[in-house]
Scaffold this active site. Structure first.
Site, short mmCIF file in Angstrom:
data_model
loop_
_atom_site.label_atom_id
_atom_site.label_comp_id
_atom_site.label_asym_id
_atom_site.label_seq_id
_atom_site.Cartn_x
_atom_site.Cartn_y
_atom_site.Cartn_z
N ASP A 131 0.86 -1.19 0.00
CA ASP A 131 0.00 0.00 0.00
C ASP A 131 0.89 1.24 0.00
OD1 ASP A 131 1.00 -0.62 2.54
OD2 ASP A 131 -0.76 0.11 3.62
N HIS A 141 9.68 -0.33 8.99
CA HIS A 141 8.77 -1.48 9.05
C HIS A 141 8.87 -2.34 7.79
CE1 HIS A 141 6.65 0.54 12.37
NE2 HIS A 141 6.60 1.63 11.62
#
Ligand SMILES: O=c1[nH]cnc2c1ncn2[C@@H]1O[C@H](CO)[C@@H](O)[C@H]1O
Length: 376
Positions: A43, A299
């Site tokens: 995303d 991340h």
């Protein structure tokens, strides 16, 4: 018939049959075949952009395609960004398959983290629309197709909510057995979340899908905030921290950092670093505001690096269930399976997954920097 090799090859005068040569060439082909086939479900997202570039720059991986999901942005924008990122670095040979616009339960009201990545997901840079189009196949269908094409060999690296993977399982119940591995950036194991104290953003985005995926029986490695919050790309130059924030600072308050990773990226001239430096500012601002740190959490790159070099993490194994309702919606609860409970629980008899517990953070940052600071 035998071939005579020159002395300088280290086979002085020894005739080597064509069979040996064929075996050697065969092993070269095998080495090529050993590149891990990867689909990144993404995303994008600033740290997604970093992760995709790390994957493209890693000879250990063969990127089969990008599939898109909502999370940092809505799915349509995720698709546009995925196509744009590939175009920006000249890799339009890699297909993009668009994923679901709604959660597995068809909820259209989504939590979009534009405050982390900018309204466009890529640092509000006003990039022109990409020329390329996504393939004519859904993300879930693409995952199922690739898993069938290369049974046991495909790794899905999931960097957003797990809706597309849940849809792939619905589409083909044998998908969990055919997929090689699923590496999930998701959850917060025994630490607070980043959406609220209970939930990490990707799991919170579609907790029902996450619970389906965690219990589907596939070979799963979950990389949670307990690991990714240790992996920081340090920031450079002046840090505008006011004294009132000082008690919360995790890092020292000195205003100038000269050997910061961001500065090193800015000083190098690879197309990957140049692009990322353009979009990173807002991600740094967010971390300063939200966590009072001069740096950003890596991340998504850490999760890709778990595929590149698994030995940089250690993990434990157990059953993960996801809370799907209430104030703890999105909470990931790990059962270490060491206790026989007196009653049947929601974890009893469920398939186990691996959960990352430690990470060699300096090595992960180094590897990412190495990959991004050089061109192809
Ligand atoms: O505070 C946050 N809220 C929502 N999403 C976040 C936040 N921080 C990072 N991410 C995004 O969600 C994933 C990790 O949970 C990462 O992909 C990151 O880009």
């Amino acid at each position: 018939d035998p071939i005579q090799y020159p002395d300088s090859w280290g086979y002085p005068g020894v005739p080597v049959s064509r069979v040996v040569v064929a075996l050697w060439l065969g092993s070269m082909a095998a080495a090529e075949g050993e590149r891990k086939k990867v689909i990144i479900d993404t995303d994008p997202g600033i740290d997604d952009a970093m992760a995709i570039f790390v994957a493209l720059r890693s000879p250990e991986l063969q990127l089969l395609g990008l599939t898109t999901t909502f999370g940092n942005v809505h799915t349509a924008l995720a698709t546009r960004n995925a196509l744009h990122l590939l175009e920006a670095v000249g890799r339009t040979d890699i297909p993009v398959a668009e994923g679901s616009h709604v959660t597995i339960k068809k909820a259209a009201k989504l939590r979009i983290a534009s405050f982390v990545h900018g309204a466009d997901g890529l640092g509000n840079q006003d990039f022109p629309p990409p020329a390329a189009k996504p393939v004519d196949q859904s993300a879930a269908a693409f995952m199922v197709e690739q898993a069938n094409l290369y049974p046991g060999q495909v790794t899905v690296v999931a960097l957003g909510p797990l809706t597309n993977l849940a849809l792939a399982i619905e589409l083909d119940p044998s998908f969990p057995k055919k997929i090689g591995q699923i590496i999930i950036l998701g959850g917060a194991y025994s630490i607070n979340g980043n959406v609220n104290p209970a939930a990490e953003a990707n799991i919170f985005g579609d907790p029902d899908a996450a619970d389906m995926v965690f219990t589907c029986g596939a070979d799963i490695l979950a990389v949670g905030l307990n690991v990714t919050h240790q992996v920081v790309l340090t920031g450079s130059a002046f840090c505008n921290v006011t004294i009132s924030e000082a008690p919360f600072l995790h890092f020292d308050t000195s205003p100038f950092v000269t050997d910061a990773d961001r500065e090193k990226l800015e000083q190098c001239d690879s197309k990957y670093a140049r692009y990322l430096c353009k979009i990173m500012g807002i991600y740094f601002d967010y971390h300063k505001d939200a966590y009072f740190i001069k740096g950003v959490y890596l991340h998504d790159p850490t999760t890709v690096i778990a595929a590149v070099n698994p030995s940089l993490l250690t993990c434990t194994e157990g059953v993960v269930r996801v809370q799907t309702v209430g104030i703890t919606k999105g909470l990931t609860i790990f059962d270490n399976t060491k206790k026989r409970y007196g009653e049947i629980t929601a974890w009893s008899g469920m398939p186990t997954v691996k959960v990352a517990v430690t990470v060699d953070a300096p090595a992960v940052v180094d590897l990412m920097m190495q990959r991004l600071m050089t061109d192809d």
